[in-house]
Design an enzyme around this catalytic site. Structure first.
Site, PDB file in Angstrom:
ATOM      1  N   ASP A 158       0.927  -1.121  -0.194  1.00  0.00           N
ATOM      2  CA  ASP A 158       0.123   0.030  -0.085  1.00  0.00           C
ATOM      3  C   ASP A 158       0.852   1.310  -0.093  1.00  0.00           C
ATOM      4  O   ASP A 158       2.003   1.133   0.417  1.00  0.00           O
ATOM      5  CB  ASP A 158      -0.809  -0.053   1.263  1.00  0.00           C
TER       6      ASP A 158
HETATM    7  N1  URA Z   1      -1.076  -5.838   3.909  1.00  0.00           N
HETATM    8  C1  URA Z   1      -1.501  -4.873   3.890  1.00  0.00           C
HETATM    9  O1  URA Z   1      -2.493  -4.528   4.625  1.00  0.00           O
HETATM   10  N2  URA Z   1      -0.835  -3.715   3.257  1.00  0.00           N
HETATM   11  C2  URA Z   1       0.309  -4.125   2.575  1.00  0.00           C
HETATM   12  O2  URA Z   1       0.690  -3.127   2.062  1.00  0.00           O
HETATM   13  C3  URA Z   1       0.762  -5.230   2.734  1.00  0.00           C
HETATM   14  C4  URA Z   1       0.149  -6.210   3.342  1.00  0.00           C
END
Ligand code: URA
Length: 231
Positions: free
Chosen positions: A101
């Site tokens: 993310d």
């Molecule tokens: N899980 C998440 O919630 N976000 C990420 O970026 C990676 C794994």
């Protein structure tokens, strides 16, 4: 590898230009003109463009330490793509093997070898990913067993695969999972009534992040090799 991809890998042609060249009959494989761009070619095939023998550039395998406020995409959106950080030719021909993310930091693997990245991403290969997670509320303790047993995430049919939770401090844990559902770590903690406030990926399989934020390096043969097995 597909013939059009091979052409892109061995010339400066874009995918569209490569397709046009193939359809125009400019490309031969082992002496035979091939007009179908999805034809598979192998390392030992002789591929020629207008009679000139082509050689594919070797695949690239890279570790990047992603900062926050950059995205794991090949195009800029609200935030710029992490590929801007990799100062190599044709950086935007690379892709990310397992996205993070925008607000997540840490280890990102970048390549132009689709089979290699498939072995990392596909749940079939059980590739472990370890995240250092900062939490809003202290861990109670029952989360360890619940994560190990599997959780029902909102909107998902089955349970998450068994996950390993190690408590580092009351509000800091290491979580190891073998899948990569959308926002998986944040959603797992939501199910147990907590909230992720910081998220950082430290490890993918046997590849441990060892770069400062914003930096990248090529992977070693050994690091690459562990995901070539099923290719
Ligand atoms: N899980 C998440 O919630 N976000 C990420 O970026 C990676 C794994």
């Amino acid at each position: 590898m597909r013939l059009d991809k091979f052409l892109c890998r061995s010339t400066d042609l874009t995918r569209k230009e490569a397709t046009a060249a193939i359809q125009a009959g400019d490309v031969s494989v082992n002496g035979e003109v091939i007009r179908v761009e999805r034809t598979q070619v192998h390392e030992n095939n002789q591929v020629c463009l207008n009679g000139e023998l082509l050689e594919a550039r070797p695949a690239r395998y890279i570790m990047l330490h992603k900062p926050a406020d950059m995205i794991c995409s090949n195009a800029d959106e609200l935030y710029p793509s992490v590929l801007h950080l990799i100062d190599v030719e044709r950086a935007f021909d690379l892709h990310i093997a397992g996205r993070l993310d925008a607000d997540t930091t840490g280890l990102v693997l970048v390549t132009d070898d689709g089979r290699w990245s498939f072995n990392i991403i596909s749940p079939r290969y059980d590739c472990e990913k370890t995240y250092r997670v900062g939490l809003r509320d202290p861990i109670r303790g029952d989360e360890i067993d619940r994560f190990a047993a599997g959780l029902k995430l909102q909107g998902e049919e089955g349970l998450t695969r068994p996950a390993r939770l190690e408590v580092v401090a009351p509000k800091e844990v290491l979580l190891t999972i073998t899948e990569g559902k959308f926002h998986q770590v944040k959603r797992m903690f939501k199910v147990v009534g907590n909230r992720v406030v910081t998220l950082h990926r430290e490890r993918i399989g046997g590849i441990q992040l060892d770069m400062p934020e914003g930096q990248w390096r090529y992977l070693t043969e050994e690091e690459i090799g562990q995901f070539l097995g099923n290719a």
